[in-house]
Design a protein around this motif. Structure first.
Motif, short mmCIF file in Angstrom:
data_model
loop_
_atom_site.label_atom_id
_atom_site.label_comp_id
_atom_site.label_asym_id
_atom_site.label_seq_id
_atom_site.Cartn_x
_atom_site.Cartn_y
_atom_site.Cartn_z
N PRO A 220 42.64 44.62 44.14
CA PRO A 220 43.38 45.58 43.41
C PRO A 220 44.08 45.04 42.19
N ASP A 221 44.10 43.55 41.96
CA ASP A 221 44.60 43.00 40.96
C ASP A 221 43.88 41.96 40.35
N ASN A 222 42.80 41.94 40.72
CA ASN A 222 41.67 41.05 39.86
C ASN A 222 40.34 41.47 39.87
N PRO A 223 40.05 42.33 38.75
CA PRO A 223 38.70 42.59 38.48
C PRO A 223 37.58 41.68 38.34
N ALA A 224 37.73 40.79 38.41
CA ALA A 224 36.63 39.50 38.37
C ALA A 224 36.49 39.23 40.00
N TYR A 225 36.60 40.01 41.10
CA TYR A 225 36.39 39.78 42.48
C TYR A 225 35.80 40.96 42.94
N GLY A 226 34.62 40.81 43.51
CA GLY A 226 34.01 41.95 44.51
C GLY A 226 34.43 41.77 46.13
N HIS A 227 33.43 41.96 46.99
CA HIS A 227 33.26 41.63 48.23
C HIS A 227 32.77 40.49 48.43
N LEU A 228 33.79 39.24 48.40
CA LEU A 228 33.28 37.66 48.44
C LEU A 228 32.17 37.58 47.55
N TRP A 229 32.44 38.08 46.32
CA TRP A 229 31.62 37.72 45.10
C TRP A 229 32.37 37.60 43.90
N TRP A 230 32.25 36.25 43.24
CA TRP A 230 32.89 36.18 41.87
C TRP A 230 32.05 37.01 40.81
N LEU A 231 32.73 37.83 39.93
CA LEU A 231 32.21 38.71 39.12
C LEU A 231 32.25 38.21 37.58
#
Length: 236
Positions: A220-231
């Motif tokens: 919710p507060d980190n657009p650089a993280y998916g489902h156990l993936w750094w984006l």
């Protein structure tokens, strides 16, 4: 398969210089791919194409892929409470743990601290929590009826030709969980699978919709993280 750098339109000298530089940075293995072919490969300190090494938290992305496969099969509900698989008392806050879902563990938004005690409501904030992540190994085992080694080999590794994989007990932290060891070539295979949206030689191995979901922002507060993936393409 391999291809010469010049045949791929690459600057062979610049590529060689990049590999030389990598060797000065305590690198042990580099595999460079172009359209599924090896365009460059180099090893140091006695390593070979079959040498495997712990890939640390990159193994989380493999776990996320396996979770998605079981969800597609209807054997695991992402929005169901973790207690559905693990039973009550898996955290240190049993009175409120029923609100924590499998999806919260994937997004690092369980609301738990490192001791698995509640410090926030689930789904509200991002916190990179390894002890919470390790619960997913038991979730996968309960949902599939298989330990992680068998599950990963049959559902993911064998179909794409990965042969070096070893799941090692995570003894460093004392948590129940595993770390994954792969060769550079086999890690590249996993990367190619994801780049191909879950297909291998045209055959679906992972649902393309899940590949898209786990590689887009989820916390919710980190657009650089998916489902156990750094984006890496998203702002932190």
């Amino acid at each position: 398969p391999t291809i010469a750098p010049s045949a791929a339109g690459w600057d062979s000298l610049a590529l060689a210089q990049a590999l030389d530089w990598a060797g000065t940075r305590r690198t042990r293995a580099v595999v460079v791919l172009w359209r599924g072919r090896i365009v460059a490969e180099r090893y140091w300190d006695g390593w070979t194409p079959t040498t495997d090494s712990i890939i640390a938290s990159a193994g989380k992305s493999v776990v996320a892929t396996l979770v998605g496969q079981l969800a597609r099969d209807g054997r695991l509900a992402l929005d169901a409470p973790v207690t559905t698989q693990l039973g009550a008392g898996w955290s240190r806050s049993p009175a409120t743990e029923g609100a924590i879902t499998v999806r919260h563990l994937l997004a690092m938004s369980s609301g738990l601290d490192d001791s698995l005690a509640r410090v926030a409501a689930p789904g509200v904030r991002f916190y990179y929590n390894n002890p919470a992540y390790y619960q997913l190994f038991d979730v996968l085992a309960r949902a599939s009826g298989q330990e992680i080694g068998t599950l990963a080999r049959t559902r993911l590794f064998a179909p794409i030709g990965i042969t070096s994989a070893r799941w090692l007990p995570n003894i460093d932290t004392g948590e129940r969980g595993f770390v994954l060891s792969l060769s550079a070539r086999d890690m590249a295979r996993f990367g190619l699978l994801v780049l191909a949206h879950g297909r291998w030689n045209g055959t679906p191995v992972v649902d393309s919709a899940w590949v898209a979901e786990m590689t887009r922002p989820q916390a919710p507060d980190n657009p650089a993280y998916g489902h156990l993936w750094w984006l890496n393409g998203s702002a932190a």
